[in-house]
Design a protein around this motif. Structure first.
Motif, PDB file in Angstrom:
ATOM      1  N   VAL A   1       0.857  -1.189   0.000  1.00  9.21           N
ATOM      2  CA  VAL A   1       0.000   0.000   0.000  1.00  9.21           C
ATOM      3  C   VAL A   1       0.891   1.235   0.000  1.00  9.21           C
ATOM      4  CG1 VAL A   1      -1.897   1.200   1.138  1.00  9.21           C
ATOM      5  CG2 VAL A   1      -1.607  -1.259   1.497  1.00  9.21           C
ATOM      6  N   THR A   2       0.667   2.140  -0.939  1.00  8.69           N
ATOM      7  CA  THR A   2       1.447   3.381  -0.974  1.00  8.69           C
ATOM      8  C   THR A   2       0.560   4.553  -0.577  1.00  8.69           C
ATOM      9  OG1 THR A   2       2.904   2.530  -2.700  1.00  8.69           O
ATOM     10  CG2 THR A   2       2.867   4.912  -2.371  1.00  8.69           C
ATOM     11  N   LEU A   3       0.962   5.251   0.484  1.00 14.59           N
ATOM     12  CA  LEU A   3       0.262   6.436   0.987  1.00 14.59           C
ATOM     13  C   LEU A   3       1.292   7.513   1.290  1.00 14.59           C
ATOM     14  CD1 LEU A   3      -2.265   4.935   3.600  1.00 14.59           C
ATOM     15  CD2 LEU A   3      -2.885   6.135   1.492  1.00 14.59           C
ATOM     16  N   HIS A   4       1.013   8.732   0.870  1.00 15.40           N
ATOM     17  CA  HIS A   4       1.873   9.879   1.184  1.00 15.40           C
ATOM     18  C   HIS A   4       3.343   9.595   0.846  1.00 15.40           C
ATOM     19  CE1 HIS A   4      -1.674  11.433   3.175  1.00 15.40           C
ATOM     20  NE2 HIS A   4      -1.703  10.363   3.945  1.00 15.40           N
ATOM     21  N   GLY A   5       3.545   8.879  -0.267  1.00 16.26           N
ATOM     22  CA  GLY A   5       4.892   8.623  -0.746  1.00 16.26           C
ATOM     23  C   GLY A   5       5.616   7.497  -0.041  1.00 16.26           C
ATOM     24  N   VAL A   6       4.937   6.808   0.870  1.00 18.78           N
ATOM     25  CA  VAL A   6       5.551   5.697   1.604  1.00 18.78           C
ATOM     26  C   VAL A   6       4.820   4.411   1.239  1.00 18.78           C
ATOM     27  CG1 VAL A   6       6.055   4.722   3.874  1.00 18.78           C
ATOM     28  CG2 VAL A   6       6.215   7.195   3.519  1.00 18.78           C
ATOM     29  N   THR A   7       5.571   3.355   0.953  1.00 22.89           N
ATOM     30  CA  THR A   7       4.961   2.066   0.640  1.00 22.89           C
ATOM     31  C   THR A   7       5.010   1.154   1.850  1.00 22.89           C
ATOM     32  OG1 THR A   7       5.512   2.210  -1.703  1.00 22.89           O
ATOM     33  CG2 THR A   7       5.048   0.019  -0.816  1.00 22.89           C
ATOM     34  N   ILE A   8       3.847   0.726   2.294  1.00 17.88           N
ATOM     35  CA  ILE A   8       3.731  -0.273   3.352  1.00 17.88           C
ATOM     36  C   ILE A   8       3.749  -1.633   2.666  1.00 17.88           C
ATOM     37  CG2 ILE A   8       2.283  -1.180   5.210  1.00 17.88           C
ATOM     38  CD1 ILE A   8       0.973   1.608   5.378  1.00 17.88           C
ATOM     39  N   PRO A   9       4.719  -2.479   2.949  1.00 20.88           N
ATOM     40  CA  PRO A   9       4.786  -3.767   2.249  1.00 20.88           C
ATOM     41  C   PRO A   9       3.733  -4.747   2.747  1.00 20.88           C
ATOM     42  CG  PRO A   9       6.506  -3.640   3.909  1.00 20.88           C
ATOM     43  CD  PRO A   9       5.834  -2.295   3.895  1.00 20.88           C
ATOM     44  N   ALA A  10       3.375  -5.686   1.924  1.00 22.13           N
ATOM     45  CA  ALA A  10       2.443  -6.738   2.340  1.00 22.13           C
ATOM     46  C   ALA A  10       3.024  -7.496   3.532  1.00 22.13           C
ATOM     47  CB  ALA A  10       2.198  -7.699   1.184  1.00 22.13           C
ATOM     48  N   GLY A  11       2.144  -7.839   4.464  1.00 22.31           N
ATOM     49  CA  GLY A  11       2.566  -8.599   5.635  1.00 22.31           C
ATOM     50  C   GLY A  11       3.061  -7.772   6.797  1.00 22.31           C
ATOM     51  N   ALA A  12       2.924  -6.454   6.720  1.00 24.16           N
ATOM     52  CA  ALA A  12       3.431  -5.585   7.790  1.00 24.16           C
ATOM     53  C   ALA A  12       2.349  -5.278   8.823  1.00 24.16           C
ATOM     54  CB  ALA A  12       3.955  -4.284   7.205  1.00 24.16           C
ATOM     55  N   PRO A  13       2.710  -5.167  10.098  1.00 19.34           N
ATOM     56  CA  PRO A  13       1.765  -4.668  11.096  1.00 19.34           C
ATOM     57  C   PRO A  13       1.504  -3.179  10.859  1.00 19.34           C
ATOM     58  CG  PRO A  13       3.606  -5.836  12.133  1.00 19.34           C
ATOM     59  CD  PRO A  13       3.982  -5.582  10.707  1.00 19.34           C
TER      60      PRO A  13
END
Length: 408
Positions: A303-315
């Motif tokens: 998931v990319t929000l505000h220029g940051v990508t949260i990778p799959a499987g992250a808390p």
């Protein structure tokens, strides 16, 4: 970052620190302004703090899964929670369970509890006062009645009702820096499950007019078109969740009310002049000082929000308490105002979307009756600030001790 020649420290957010337990709201403004998608390298989690992002995250169960648990320790394991608790189930299975429990928490069913709730609150308040003018709003009063109400509903015998509260408190307690549940906390959870299993077994043999008997008798429509009854693990999961939520939220809310109105006596006077304002006062208390600070989800995809990508499987921490004070959602959000326009934004204190709190109507009723009773017995009061203490818990924030003196 550099401002006027001075170095500005990086944003740091540690929800397991003593500073956070002391004042969560001290951390949220910089998160929202400077790090709306925050990454904690130590604990390897992400956090969303803005109202728009948190509300969207709570609704988007396909992206932010609940199936791995709702706290960091559970989500980091990366395995679906084996216990069948509705809070840790995603659709389509969640829809089946939610529809069942919605039948138990209908407005009519909650309304029918008013007499029992009032009697319970009156009894504990009389014990707390004992004819005197000093008592602790939390330790002598609000820790007792919420768990008594929900465990009565479930059918828990009287001798176990307050023990349930002690077990839940032990399971949620965290020392600064502690992520995993303690051995004593795990033992407490085991004791809760064993108690409910024994109670379920008794009710299968001898049903009564209580929620556990109703859950045993209920037929559930499964996704394959078949119908079945709930098994013991599913019922125990329901009971554990309801007992925990019922014990914590209102306890913290009433403690917050005593503190907040002592700091805003003019608004306490408004309630004294017009009891009809009590329900909106409760909504503002929930927004301003939410008992539940956050829920944790697991990202199913990048998931990319505000220029940051949260990778799959992250808390991913969804910081509902921060969202409820977001200046992009609310006018003057750090001001406590029972007269504010509540249509400006969604109050996220009881969650949002499919996992919004099952017992929200019950909690509101309990809080309304309790606050009305406090208005009657302590129209003028002062808080003994040197005796106030906060809890040290995961997910939950609030006061453990609020001693007051009733003024004449």
């Amino acid at each position: 970052m550099d401002v006027a020649g001075q170095s500005v420290a990086e944003v740091h957010f540690d929800p397991f620190s003593a500073d956070f337990y002391a004042d969560p709201h001290a951390f949220y403004p910089r998160l929202r302004a400077e790090a709306p998608v925050y990454y904690n390298e130590t604990y390897e989690f992400y956090a969303l703090s803005r109202h728009a992002d948190v509300a969207a995250g709570l609704k988007d169960f396909a992206t932010y899964s609940s199936a791995y648990g709702v706290d960091l320790a559970m989500v980091r394991r990366g395995k679906p929670v084996p216990a069948k608790m509705i809070i840790s189930i995603d659709p389509p299975e969640h829809r089946v369970m939610r529809s069942l429990v919605n039948k138990v928490f209908t407005p009519r069913a909650i309304g029918a509890l008013q007499a029992m709730i009032t009697e319970t609150i009156d009894g504990f308040l009389a014990d707390a006062l004992g004819g005197g003018t000093e008592f602790d709003v939390v330790q002598d009063f609000s820790v007792y009645f919420p768990v008594d109400v929900i465990t009565k509903m479930l059918g828990v015998p009287a001798e176990y009702r307050q023990q349930v509260r002690l077990w839940i408190d032990e399971s949620l307690h965290r020392e600064p820096g502690q992520i995993e549940m303690s051995k004593s906390g795990m033992q407490a959870m085991t004791e809760i499950w064993l108690m409910y299993y024994e109670l379920i077994k008794q009710r299968r043999a001898h049903p009564r007019d209580d929620m556990i008997s109703a859950l045993i008798a209920a037929e559930v429509g499964r996704d394959d078109g078949s119908t079945s009854t709930l098994d013991d693990a599913e019922i125990a999961g329901f009971a554990t969740l309801l007992g925990g939520a019922g014990a914590e939220t209102v306890t913290k809310l009433i403690g917050s009310a005593a503190v907040t109105f002592a700091r805003h006596p003019e608004q306490w006077q408004q309630l004294l002049d017009d009891r009809g304002l009590v329900p909106v006062a409760i909504e503002e208390l929930l927004r301003y000082d939410a008992p539940v600070q956050y829920n944790v989800r697991r990202s199913n995809t990048d998931v990319t929000l505000h220029g940051v990508t949260i990778p799959a499987g992250a808390p991913v921490f969804l910081l509902g308490a921060s969202a409820n004070r977001d200046p992009d959602a609310w006018t003057a959000p750090d001001v406590f105002d029972i007269n504010r326009d509540r249509t400006e934004a969604q109050n996220l204190a009881f969650g949002y979307g499919i996992h919004s709190c099952l017992g929200a109507a019950l909690a509101r009723m309990e809080a309304k009756i309790a606050l009305e009773r406090l208005l009657e017995v302590m129209p003028r009061y002062e808080v003994r600030w040197d005796g106030c203490q906060k809890v040290s818990m995961q997910n939950v924030a609030g006061w453990s001790h609020v001693p007051v003196r009733i003024l004449t």
